[in-house]
Design an enzyme around this catalytic site. Structure first.
Site, PDB file in Angstrom:
ATOM      1  N   GLU A 122      -6.061   7.501  -2.863  1.00 14.03           N
ATOM      2  CA  GLU A 122      -5.829   6.105  -2.474  1.00 14.03           C
ATOM      3  C   GLU A 122      -5.854   5.146  -3.670  1.00 14.03           C
ATOM      4  O   GLU A 122      -5.777   3.931  -3.486  1.00 14.03           O
ATOM      5  CB  GLU A 122      -6.824   5.652  -1.405  1.00 14.03           C
ATOM      6  CG  GLU A 122      -6.705   6.384  -0.069  1.00 14.03           C
ATOM      7  CD  GLU A 122      -5.370   6.196   0.638  1.00 14.03           C
ATOM      8  OE1 GLU A 122      -4.709   5.170   0.395  1.00 14.03           O
ATOM      9  OE2 GLU A 122      -4.984   7.087   1.415  1.00 14.03           O
ATOM     10  N   PHE A 162     -17.400  15.112  12.298  1.00 12.92           N
ATOM     11  CA  PHE A 162     -17.664  16.291  13.126  1.00 12.92           C
ATOM     12  C   PHE A 162     -16.395  16.898  13.716  1.00 12.92           C
ATOM     13  O   PHE A 162     -16.421  18.015  14.201  1.00 12.92           O
ATOM     14  CB  PHE A 162     -18.673  15.963  14.229  1.00 12.92           C
ATOM     15  CG  PHE A 162     -20.039  15.640  13.687  1.00 12.92           C
ATOM     16  CD1 PHE A 162     -20.741  16.601  12.955  1.00 12.92           C
ATOM     17  CD2 PHE A 162     -20.603  14.386  13.847  1.00 12.92           C
ATOM     18  CE1 PHE A 162     -21.987  16.317  12.419  1.00 12.92           C
ATOM     19  CE2 PHE A 162     -21.852  14.092  13.317  1.00 12.92           C
ATOM     20  CZ  PHE A 162     -22.549  15.060  12.589  1.00 12.92           C
ATOM     21  N   ALA A 163     -15.310  16.158  13.705  1.00  8.90           N
ATOM     22  CA  ALA A 163     -14.081  16.726  14.249  1.00  8.90           C
ATOM     23  C   ALA A 163     -12.880  16.436  13.359  1.00  8.90           C
ATOM     24  O   ALA A 163     -11.754  16.743  13.717  1.00  8.90           O
ATOM     25  CB  ALA A 163     -13.826  16.184  15.655  1.00  8.90           C
ATOM     26  N   GLY A 164     -13.107  15.836  12.204  1.00 13.15           N
ATOM     27  CA  GLY A 164     -11.980  15.520  11.327  1.00 13.15           C
ATOM     28  C   GLY A 164     -12.219  16.089   9.940  1.00 13.15           C
ATOM     29  O   GLY A 164     -13.100  16.918   9.749  1.00 13.15           O
ATOM     30  N   GLY A 165     -11.472  15.607   8.974  1.00  7.53           N
ATOM     31  CA  GLY A 165     -11.551  16.192   7.639  1.00  7.53           C
ATOM     32  C   GLY A 165     -12.542  15.512   6.700  1.00  7.53           C
ATOM     33  O   GLY A 165     -12.537  15.780   5.509  1.00  7.53           O
ATOM     34  N   TYR A 166     -13.383  14.630   7.231  1.00  8.62           N
ATOM     35  CA  TYR A 166     -14.212  13.818   6.338  1.00  8.62           C
ATOM     36  C   TYR A 166     -15.639  14.333   6.128  1.00  8.62           C
ATOM     37  O   TYR A 166     -16.471  13.617   5.594  1.00  8.62           O
ATOM     38  CB  TYR A 166     -14.278  12.372   6.841  1.00  8.62           C
ATOM     39  CG  TYR A 166     -13.050  11.575   6.472  1.00  8.62           C
ATOM     40  CD1 TYR A 166     -13.018  10.854   5.272  1.00  8.62           C
ATOM     41  CD2 TYR A 166     -11.940  11.561   7.280  1.00  8.62           C
ATOM     42  CE1 TYR A 166     -11.894  10.128   4.919  1.00  8.62           C
ATOM     43  CE2 TYR A 166     -10.808  10.839   6.930  1.00  8.62           C
ATOM     44  CZ  TYR A 166     -10.793  10.130   5.758  1.00  8.62           C
ATOM     45  OH  TYR A 166      -9.686   9.410   5.400  1.00  8.62           O
ATOM     46  N   HIS A 204       0.833  -1.206   0.000  1.00  7.24           N
ATOM     47  CA  HIS A 204       0.000   0.000   0.000  1.00  7.24           C
ATOM     48  C   HIS A 204       0.873   1.263   0.000  1.00  7.24           C
ATOM     49  O   HIS A 204       0.733   2.129  -0.873  1.00  7.24           O
ATOM     50  CB  HIS A 204      -0.902  -0.026   1.241  1.00  7.24           C
ATOM     51  CG  HIS A 204      -1.817   1.154   1.371  1.00  7.24           C
ATOM     52  ND1 HIS A 204      -3.155   1.080   1.079  1.00  7.24           N
ATOM     53  CD2 HIS A 204      -1.592   2.440   1.757  1.00  7.24           C
ATOM     54  CE1 HIS A 204      -3.720   2.275   1.270  1.00  7.24           C
ATOM     55  NE2 HIS A 204      -2.781   3.115   1.693  1.00  7.24           N
ATOM     56  N   GLU A 205       1.789   1.335   0.942  1.00  5.53           N
ATOM     57  CA  GLU A 205       2.632   2.532   1.039  1.00  5.53           C
ATOM     58  C   GLU A 205       3.546   2.651  -0.185  1.00  5.53           C
ATOM     59  O   GLU A 205       3.817   3.743  -0.654  1.00  5.53           O
ATOM     60  CB  GLU A 205       3.450   2.534   2.341  1.00  5.53           C
ATOM     61  CG  GLU A 205       2.617   2.473   3.625  1.00  5.53           C
ATOM     62  CD  GLU A 205       1.476   3.485   3.674  1.00  5.53           C
ATOM     63  OE1 GLU A 205       1.590   4.560   3.033  1.00  5.53           O
ATOM     64  OE2 GLU A 205       0.458   3.188   4.332  1.00  5.53           O
ATOM     65  N   HIS A 262     -14.887  11.464  12.603  1.00  5.39           N
ATOM     66  CA  HIS A 262     -14.456  11.658  11.215  1.00  5.39           C
ATOM     67  C   HIS A 262     -15.142  12.860  10.574  1.00  5.39           C
ATOM     68  O   HIS A 262     -14.524  13.628   9.873  1.00  5.39           O
ATOM     69  CB  HIS A 262     -14.813  10.421  10.371  1.00  5.39           C
ATOM     70  CG  HIS A 262     -13.780   9.361  10.391  1.00  5.39           C
ATOM     71  ND1 HIS A 262     -13.678   8.453  11.414  1.00  5.39           N
ATOM     72  CD2 HIS A 262     -12.803   9.040   9.509  1.00  5.39           C
ATOM     73  CE1 HIS A 262     -12.683   7.624  11.157  1.00  5.39           C
ATOM     74  NE2 HIS A 262     -12.132   7.955  10.013  1.00  5.39           N
TER      75      HIS A 262
HETATM   76 ZN   LIG Z   1      -3.074   5.222   1.890  1.00  8.30          ZN
END
Ligand SMILES: [Zn+2]
Length: 704
Positions: free
Chosen positions: A510, A614-618, A480-481, A612
């Site tokens: 992704e 309400f407090a993140g970037g999603y 993946h990385e 995700h």
């Molecule tokens: Zn990734």
């Protein structure tokens, strides 16, 4: 400290990891910010008419900042210490403030606007045009174009939003912390993994039960995922599972830590913010900077996936229901939500009797790397050579590699930091850029500047004189990385603001990483990456089949759950009007009618802990997980259709993937790039096929 003696500020080449110390951070970053402030001022005072006049200095400025601050951030992740953290914290706010100043510069914004309207704009390359468009959009979304009252209101909202999201996540943290259960009967922990027993005993000791041991208890269970999940999956005491489950789904929904009023306020402010910026809903604002064209397109994709995964999830539930009835006592009348994870694990054990530990001896790291590099050569025609000692490193286990083209021309390089180092290295795995490709920021000899990547994993370290043996999920993570790394390293975009992974839409990043993961279960690749540490034997066919089958176990349920989150997120940020008759919880419940095979409990308030969105970037972006999965599965589908054992076809398709997805990076719209690779737009069939969710009868598909 003067800048010339500060190794953090050394220019050109790679970071001087052998010399950089925490005490270099604060003076170095302050010195740098002073230089950059001056550079920004002279940029704003200069005549800014042509692309090069605007972007040239801006790019140098961004590059310098991201190189120095990126080095600090990198060390925070891999060589953390109290001294480093304190130094980082002392300058972070200033770095963020400077970044905001650049992004919100009215002068730069107007210069870019004028450039876009000028006659010269059409002569720019696609990548250059895209950079101008993105910079303008970012600035607009940061409120630059607003005047008077609107601008003031926007800034007030931005401040309040920052506070609300901090409060939201603090409430979740505090609510998580405020719940615990002490178990003292060994039978209540029977069959649970030893890692859970150790964690729970340690937690009990920290809470004052001095004599707690992993074997004899007492054990303290909490709502933290590493404690909650293993108990729901393996805990034998049904009443305890119920208590944990009920506490989990009603977390942060009552008393002082109640997040419901915050949810209403956040949704209302987001809507107002979107409308100030000229959008009718927050979902529209979010989608404006993403690959997905609009809300209805996302909704129809999610609906298509939902229609197929729902019946599969019903079957999944039926399977565990049957298993529970056959194997358990008569008191178990029916499956409740707190039984699902438990019986799902029992069915998994019955169907796929192997453990991750059985696989490890087949995946020694050197063998996996050899196979991975062989695959990169086969697909993309690049040669990867070890170059340890040619770059300074931050720990003795870190490796350095160079990437060359078929004819030997150097293209890029990367560091690989494979093993976990608790205490100084952050968990998880990630790829980050060390240096990005750029034509204008050339090497001293005039060559284009070549990209360098960090690949960071947290796999199990080697024991004694054996090589490190990888679990299969560690192998997938490495692939993946490496996929992210390939997009950074094989870019052919010369503009540094759009090369590699820069300027790529959030819902498309992704693609290469998940694409590479698919190769882990390809027969030919498995033969290349597996080799028993003692016998050298490749992974036996029987284990391979189990591996493949286990990968899709409960795929319908897993997909449905992600769809429930994504659809709820979109509905709340779409037409829903906060403060009306319906509450956000009603919206969630309506969505659940089509996405939950077991209806949520009356007290279910999972939104109150949905950080995700309400407090993140999603926010209005949770769908990105599925969107990118469709892209990556469909890209791999091109190889499957060409025939995975047709060597010529695989090589030709690999070159095409390199020339499109990997080479064009953020320089072109990801939809155009995908179309060029695939010959058509993305379709979800490949994802459904690879997850064994494709309806077998044609009647199921005909409605699409
Ligand atoms: Zn990734």
């Amino acid at each position: 400290m003067r800048s010339e003696s500060n190794p953090l500020l050394a220019e050109g080449g790679l970071p001087q990891f052998h010399e950089i110390r925490p005490e270099h951070v604060e003076p170095g970053v302050r010195h740098l910010l002073k230089d950059l402030e001056a550079a920004l001022e002279s940029l704003e005072a200069a005549s800014l008419a042509s692309y090069v006049e605007i972007i040239g200095p801006l790019e140098r400025l961004q590059d310098r900042l991201s190189f120095v601050w990126g080095t600090v951030g990198h060390l925070m992740g891999v060589r953390n210490s109290d001294a480093l953290r304190e130094a980082h914290d002392r300058v972070q706010a200033d770095v963020v403030a400077f970044g905001l100043r650049v992004g919100q510069s009215r002068i730069l914004y107007e210069a870019l606007l004028a450039l876009r309207e000028s006659t010269g704009f059409e002569d720019l390359s696609d990548a250059q045009k895209r950079i101008v468009h993105s910079l303008l959009q970012e600035a607009r979304h940061a409120g630059v174009a607003l005047e008077g009252d609107a601008r003031e209101r926007f800034n007030v909202i931005a401040q309040e939003m920052a506070q609300l999201s901090t409060d939201f996540s603090n409430h979740v943290l505090d609510a998580t912390r405020s719940f615990s259960l002490i178990l003292s009967e060994p039978r209540q922990m029977e069959g649970t993994p030893s890692s859970l027993r150790e964690l729970a005993a340690q937690s009990a000791r920290e809470a004052g039960e001095q004599g707690a041991t992993a074997e004899a208890g007492p054990w303290r269970l909490t709502l933290d995922a590493p404690s909650l999940m293993p108990y729901l999956e393996h805990g034998p005491d049904r009443a305890i599972r119920e208590q944990l489950y009920r506490a989990h789904v009603s977390k942060a929904s009552s008393g002082e830590l109640d997040n419901s009023p915050l949810i209403d306020r956040i949704l209302a402010l987001r809507r107002e913010m979107a409308q100030l910026l000229g959008y009718s809903t927050y979902a529209e604002l979010s989608l404006a900077s993403k690959m997905a064209p609009d809300v209805s397109e996302v909704e129809s994709l999610l609906e298509e996936l939902r229609r197929v995964s729902y019946p599969a999830a019903v079957d999944d539930l039926e399977a565990i229901r049957t298993f529970a009835r056959e194997s358990s006592d008569a008191s178990l009348q029916d499956i409740r939500p707190w039984d699902v994870p438990f019986y799902a694990e029992r069915v998994r054990e019955a169907r796929f009797a192997y453990s991750e530990e059985d696989l490890r001896p087949y995946f020694p790291l050197p063998r996996v790397l050899e196979g991975l590099f062989g695959l990169a050569h086969r697909l993309f025609g690049v040669r990867i050579e070890q170059a340890d000692g040619e770059a300074a490193i931050w720990h003795k286990d870190v490796r350095f590699f160079r990437v060359r083209d078929q004819d030997g021309t150097p293209i890029a390089a990367f560091y690989l930091d494979p093993y976990t180092r608790p205490g100084e290295k952050r968990g998880g795995a990630w790829m980050d850029e060390c240096v990005g490709r750029s034509r204008r920021l050339a090497e001293p000899n005039g060559d284009v500047r070549r990209p360098v990547a960090y690949l960071i994993c947290n796999q199990t370290p080697p024991v004694e004189d054996q090589p490190a043996l990888m679990s299969f999920s560690e192998v997938e993570t490495l692939f993946h990385e490496f996929g992210h790394g390939l997009q950074h390293m094989l870019t052919e975009v010369d503009e540094s603001l759009a090369s590699g992974i820069r300027n790529i839409e959030w819902d498309a990043v992704e693609l290469p990483s998940q694409f590479m993961e698919n190769w882990c279960i390809d027969r030919d690749t498995l033969n290349r990456i597996s080799g028993h540490v003692e016998s050298g034997e490749t992974l036996p066919a029987e284990l391979e089949q189990k591996l493949r089958a286990a990968r899709n176990y409960r795929a319908g349920s897993a997909m449905l759950r992600q769809l429930e989150f994504a659809l709820t997120d979109l509905a709340l940020h779409g037409d829903f009007l906060p403060g009306e008759q319906r509450t956000p919880f009603d919206v969630r419940r309506e969505v659940a009618e089509g996405t939950s095979v077991l209806p949520p409990l009356p007290e279910d308030r999972f939104l109150c802990a949905f950080g995700h969105i309400f407090a993140g970037g999603y926010a209005a972006g949770y769908y990105s997980y599925k969107w990118a999965e469709v892209l990556s599965a469909d890209a791999f589908g091109a190889f499957e259709e060409a025939g995975l054992d047709e060597e010529d076809q695989v090589c030709a398709m690999g070159r095409r993937f390199r020339e499109t997805v990997l080479a064009q990076g953020g320089g072109r719209s990801p939809m155009d790039v995908f179309r060029e690779f695939r010959g058509r737009g993305p379709q979800p069939e490949a994802l459904l096929r690879q997850s064994d969710l494709l309806p077998e009868s044609p009647s199921g598909a005909s409605e699409v």
